[in-house]
Design a protein around this motif. Structure first.
Motif, mmCIF file in Angstrom:
data_model
loop_
_atom_site.group_PDB
_atom_site.id
_atom_site.type_symbol
_atom_site.label_atom_id
_atom_site.label_comp_id
_atom_site.label_asym_id
_atom_site.label_seq_id
_atom_site.Cartn_x
_atom_site.Cartn_y
_atom_site.Cartn_z
ATOM 1 N N SER A 70 0.824 -1.217 0.000
ATOM 2 C CA SER A 70 0.000 0.000 0.000
ATOM 3 C C SER A 70 0.856 1.264 0.000
ATOM 4 O O SER A 70 0.326 2.362 -0.012
ATOM 5 N N GLY A 71 2.163 1.119 0.050
ATOM 6 C CA GLY A 71 3.026 2.303 0.045
ATOM 7 C C GLY A 71 4.327 2.009 0.771
ATOM 8 O O GLY A 71 4.627 0.853 1.107
ATOM 9 N N ALA A 72 5.063 3.076 1.008
ATOM 10 C CA ALA A 72 6.379 2.919 1.620
ATOM 11 C C ALA A 72 6.281 2.490 3.085
ATOM 12 O O ALA A 72 7.099 1.707 3.567
ATOM 13 N N THR A 73 5.304 3.003 3.789
ATOM 14 C CA THR A 73 5.166 2.650 5.208
ATOM 15 C C THR A 73 4.997 1.138 5.363
ATOM 16 O O THR A 73 5.673 0.502 6.179
ATOM 17 N N GLU A 74 4.107 0.577 4.558
ATOM 18 C CA GLU A 74 3.895 -0.876 4.641
ATOM 19 C C GLU A 74 5.148 -1.629 4.192
ATOM 20 O O GLU A 74 5.529 -2.640 4.802
ATOM 21 N N GLU A 99 16.383 7.494 9.906
ATOM 22 C CA GLU A 99 15.384 6.742 9.128
ATOM 23 C C GLU A 99 13.990 7.336 9.328
ATOM 24 O O GLU A 99 13.703 7.978 10.343
ATOM 25 N N HIS A 100 13.122 7.042 8.387
ATOM 26 C CA HIS A 100 11.719 7.436 8.521
ATOM 27 C C HIS A 100 11.094 6.652 9.682
ATOM 28 O O HIS A 100 11.548 5.561 10.027
ATOM 29 N N PHE A 101 10.026 7.194 10.261
ATOM 30 C CA PHE A 101 9.427 6.537 11.423
ATOM 31 C C PHE A 101 8.803 5.183 11.105
ATOM 32 O O PHE A 101 8.563 4.381 12.006
ATOM 33 N N SER A 102 8.555 4.927 9.842
ATOM 34 C CA SER A 102 8.039 3.593 9.493
ATOM 35 C C SER A 102 9.140 2.545 9.626
ATOM 36 O O SER A 102 8.855 1.346 9.679
ATOM 37 N N VAL A 103 10.386 2.977 9.718
ATOM 38 C CA VAL A 103 11.485 2.068 10.060
ATOM 39 C C VAL A 103 11.732 2.125 11.569
ATOM 40 O O VAL A 103 11.728 1.102 12.255
ATOM 41 N N VAL A 146 19.464 1.205 6.094
ATOM 42 C CA VAL A 146 19.880 2.614 5.957
ATOM 43 C C VAL A 146 19.221 3.152 4.693
ATOM 44 O O VAL A 146 19.334 2.559 3.620
ATOM 45 N N MET A 147 18.539 4.281 4.835
ATOM 46 C CA MET A 147 17.781 4.837 3.708
ATOM 47 C C MET A 147 18.692 5.321 2.583
ATOM 48 O O MET A 147 19.868 5.625 2.808
ATOM 49 N N HIS A 148 18.150 5.401 1.371
ATOM 50 C CA HIS A 148 18.950 5.895 0.250
ATOM 51 C C HIS A 148 19.092 7.415 0.344
ATOM 52 O O HIS A 148 20.192 7.943 0.280
ATOM 53 N N ALA A 149 17.977 8.108 0.487
ATOM 54 C CA ALA A 149 18.050 9.578 0.607
ATOM 55 C C ALA A 149 17.062 10.041 1.653
ATOM 56 O O ALA A 149 15.977 9.466 1.790
ATOM 57 N N ASN A 150 17.450 11.088 2.363
ATOM 58 C CA ASN A 150 16.598 11.619 3.425
ATOM 59 C C ASN A 150 15.694 12.725 2.887
ATOM 60 O O ASN A 150 16.175 13.669 2.246
ATOM 61 N N ALA A 151 14.405 12.625 3.182
ATOM 62 C CA ALA A 151 13.444 13.587 2.647
ATOM 63 C C ALA A 151 13.649 14.983 3.227
ATOM 64 O O ALA A 151 13.521 15.989 2.537
ATOM 65 N N GLU A 152 13.972 15.034 4.499
ATOM 66 C CA GLU A 152 14.007 16.323 5.196
ATOM 67 C C GLU A 152 15.234 17.149 4.840
ATOM 68 O O GLU A 152 15.138 18.361 4.638
ATOM 69 N N ALA A 177 14.148 3.540 -0.461
ATOM 70 C CA ALA A 177 14.426 4.422 -1.612
ATOM 71 C C ALA A 177 13.219 5.296 -1.958
ATOM 72 O O ALA A 177 13.079 5.758 -3.093
ATOM 73 N N THR A 178 12.371 5.548 -0.960
ATOM 74 C CA THR A 178 11.161 6.347 -1.190
ATOM 75 C C THR A 178 11.476 7.719 -1.780
ATOM 76 O O THR A 178 10.821 8.161 -2.719
ATOM 77 N N ALA A 179 12.470 8.389 -1.220
ATOM 78 C CA ALA A 179 12.758 9.767 -1.645
ATOM 79 C C ALA A 179 13.637 9.817 -2.895
ATOM 80 O O ALA A 179 13.715 10.857 -3.546
ATOM 81 N N LEU A 198 9.872 1.206 -2.196
ATOM 82 C CA LEU A 198 9.488 2.166 -3.241
ATOM 83 C C LEU A 198 8.088 2.713 -2.953
ATOM 84 O O LEU A 198 7.246 1.997 -2.414
ATOM 85 N N SER A 199 7.858 3.951 -3.370
ATOM 86 C CA SER A 199 6.541 4.553 -3.204
ATOM 87 C C SER A 199 6.180 5.320 -4.466
ATOM 88 O O SER A 199 6.942 6.173 -4.916
ATOM 89 N N ALA A 200 5.001 5.018 -5.047
ATOM 90 C CA ALA A 200 4.654 5.618 -6.350
ATOM 91 C C ALA A 200 4.407 7.115 -6.267
ATOM 92 O O ALA A 200 4.759 7.857 -7.183
ATOM 93 N N HIS A 201 3.787 7.572 -5.169
ATOM 94 C CA HIS A 201 3.397 8.993 -5.163
ATOM 95 C C HIS A 201 4.603 9.922 -5.011
ATOM 96 O O HIS A 201 4.460 11.135 -5.110
ATOM 97 N N ASN A 202 5.762 9.345 -4.795
ATOM 98 C CA ASN A 202 6.962 10.178 -4.737
ATOM 99 C C ASN A 202 7.604 10.357 -6.107
ATOM 100 O O ASN A 202 8.551 11.122 -6.251
ATOM 101 N N PHE A 203 7.103 9.628 -7.137
ATOM 102 C CA PHE A 203 7.627 9.872 -8.485
ATOM 103 C C PHE A 203 6.484 9.990 -9.506
ATOM 104 O O PHE A 203 6.466 9.329 -10.525
HETATM 105 N N1 PMP Z 1 10.221 6.611 3.792
HETATM 106 C C1 PMP Z 1 10.618 7.857 3.545
HETATM 107 C C2 PMP Z 1 12.082 8.131 3.325
HETATM 108 C C3 PMP Z 1 9.687 8.903 3.476
HETATM 109 O O1 PMP Z 1 10.107 10.145 3.230
HETATM 110 C C4 PMP Z 1 8.327 8.609 3.687
HETATM 111 C C5 PMP Z 1 7.309 9.723 3.650
HETATM 112 N N2 PMP Z 1 7.027 10.142 2.344
HETATM 113 C C6 PMP Z 1 7.951 7.280 3.929
HETATM 114 C C7 PMP Z 1 8.933 6.309 3.982
HETATM 115 C C8 PMP Z 1 6.526 6.898 4.139
HETATM 116 O O2 PMP Z 1 5.803 7.048 2.958
HETATM 117 P P1 PMP Z 1 4.219 6.847 2.897
HETATM 118 O O3 PMP Z 1 3.669 7.803 3.940
HETATM 119 O O4 PMP Z 1 3.883 7.237 1.519
HETATM 120 O O5 PMP Z 1 3.913 5.442 3.250
#
Ligand code: PMP
Length: 400
Positions: A70-74, A99-103, A146-152, A177-179, A198-203
């Protein structure tokens, strides 16, 4: 009024070609790929297979190694918890503190059930030192994430080096690799990833659809009980319109993203240089070079980040606050509720930093957008500083 979207790191507009590709799957092509004894199911199954091929090609994988989520979080939850559940006797996981909080939050129930974790520090630019990964690996280490790139802060991590170290030591490597995917090259072989998010709405794809790359032979337990979709890794009828949209976005990114990056990197540089020249006491965050193209992040002394963003919005410029997604954390220190964990990690002083700004450009932004931001931001900062008691104190100090 201007309408400038500089928040592509939070989400991207869906490309009209993606919408066009998806529309039939909300209409006449409504079949369920699991029920493919008939024509409509067959159509859905063929589309699903084709989409899996496109997403796989985007990251240099085999189609059978792509699991739609369903997305990157899942996907991140599946990577961390699924790998832990699939582990026989290794009970140690290494992640970075940015890392993102989903990690990060996926580790909480694992810790409660006896897994041990090492959270690696990053340097002033937000980078993990691969040597720290090497030192942290123990005989019972199961996974490095370890994430590929940091969003913030836009920093790109040395994932290939980290992947090589993990591989040498027989440890799984997951990278989020979401970002980055769809913006800079992402190749599972070059990175040495066993799991990749991977997350589609980021590309320029739709929201609510993502994928995880699972290297063939990786032990990963499914997190959902149900049917046998997605090779048994993810139960539930697939989001066929979303998957078709993600594949269309992947195809577009494969054809065009090098051109986007070539255009956005100099625009980012132009914005960076312009801000540096026009706003005193502005501090950039993240790595100056190893960063996402068109991504500029910073904080300014004596000007509150959120107020700055509200005033920018009034000038038609939409950007993100670095600290926005850090509130409401489970299981973290009270202090974290105030300061962004990423800003804290890179040593931004929380007593003088009152919020950061992330400008993230997308494929449709232009030099005129950068010029507009540079024409309005210095006045906004001055206005906020005029209302700031700390700015008055600072000026008094400067005046002797
Ligand atoms: N990983 C990273 C690096 C993110 O920046 C984000 C937020 N866009 C997520 C995961 C979670 O993505 P989503 O809320 O689309 O599941």
């Amino acid at each position: 009024m201007a309408h400038i979207f500089f928040d592509h790191i939070s989400t991207t507009p869906v490309d009209p070609r993606v919408i066009e590709a998806m529309l039939p799957y909300f209409g006449e092509k409504y079949g369920n790929p699991a029920s493919h004894i008939h024509d409509l199911g067959q159509t859905a199954l063929r589309s699903l297979d084709a989409a899996r091929g496109s997403v796989a090609r985007m990251v240099g994988a085999q189609p059978g190694e792509i699991v739609f989520t369903s997305g990157a979080t899942e996907a991140n939850n599946l990577a961390i918890k699924g790998a832990a559940a699939g582990s026989k006797d290794r009970r140690h996981i290494i992640v970075s503190e940015v890392e993102h909080f989903s990690v990060l939050n996926a580790l909480l129930p694992l810790r409660a059930s006896g897994f041990e974790t090492t959270v690696l520090h990053v340097d002033h630019d937000g980078r993990v030192d691969p040597d720290d990964v090497r030192k942290a690996i123990r005989p019972d280490t199961l996974l490095v994430s370890v994430m590929h790139a940091n969003a913030e802060i836009g920093t790109i991590q040395p994932v290939s080096e980290i992947g090589r170290i993990a591989r040498e030591r027989g440890v799984l490597f997951h990278t989020d690799a979401t970002a980055s995917a769809g913006h800079i090259p992402v190749d599972v072989e070059a990175i040495g990833a066993d799991l990749l998010t991977l997350s589609a709405h980021n590309f320029y794809g739709p929201k609510g659809i993502g994928a995880i790359y699972v290297r063939k032979g990786t032990r990963l337990e499914s997190m959902l009980d149900g049917g046998f979709q997605e090779g048994g890794y993810r139960a539930g009828t697939e989001n066929v319109p979303g998957i078709v949209g993600m594949a269309a976005a992947a195809e577009i990114a494969m054809a065009e993203s090098v051109g986007w990056a070539d255009r956005l990197a100099p625009l980012g540089r132009q914005l960076w240089d312009g801000l540096e020249a026009s706003i005193p006491l502005l501090h950039f965050t993240g790595h100056p070079k190893e960063r996402l193209p068109g991504h500029v992040s910073f904080w300014v002394e004596h000007a509150e980040g959120e107020s700055l963003l509200l005033l920018l919005n009034m000038q038609g410029v939409m950007a993100a606050s670095g600290s926005a997604c850090s509130s409401n954390l489970r299981g973290h220190d009270e202090e974290d509720l105030v300061a962004s964990t990423v800003l804290k990690a890179i040593g931004v002083p929380s007593d003088i930093c009152t919020g950061s700004v992330t400008f993230s450009m997308g494929k449709d932004n232009t030099g005129a957008d950068v010029a507009h931001v540079l024409s309005v931001l210095p006045a906004i900062v001055s206005r906020l500083r005029e209302m700031s008691p700390t700015w008055l104190d600072y000026q008094k100090q400067q005046g002797g």
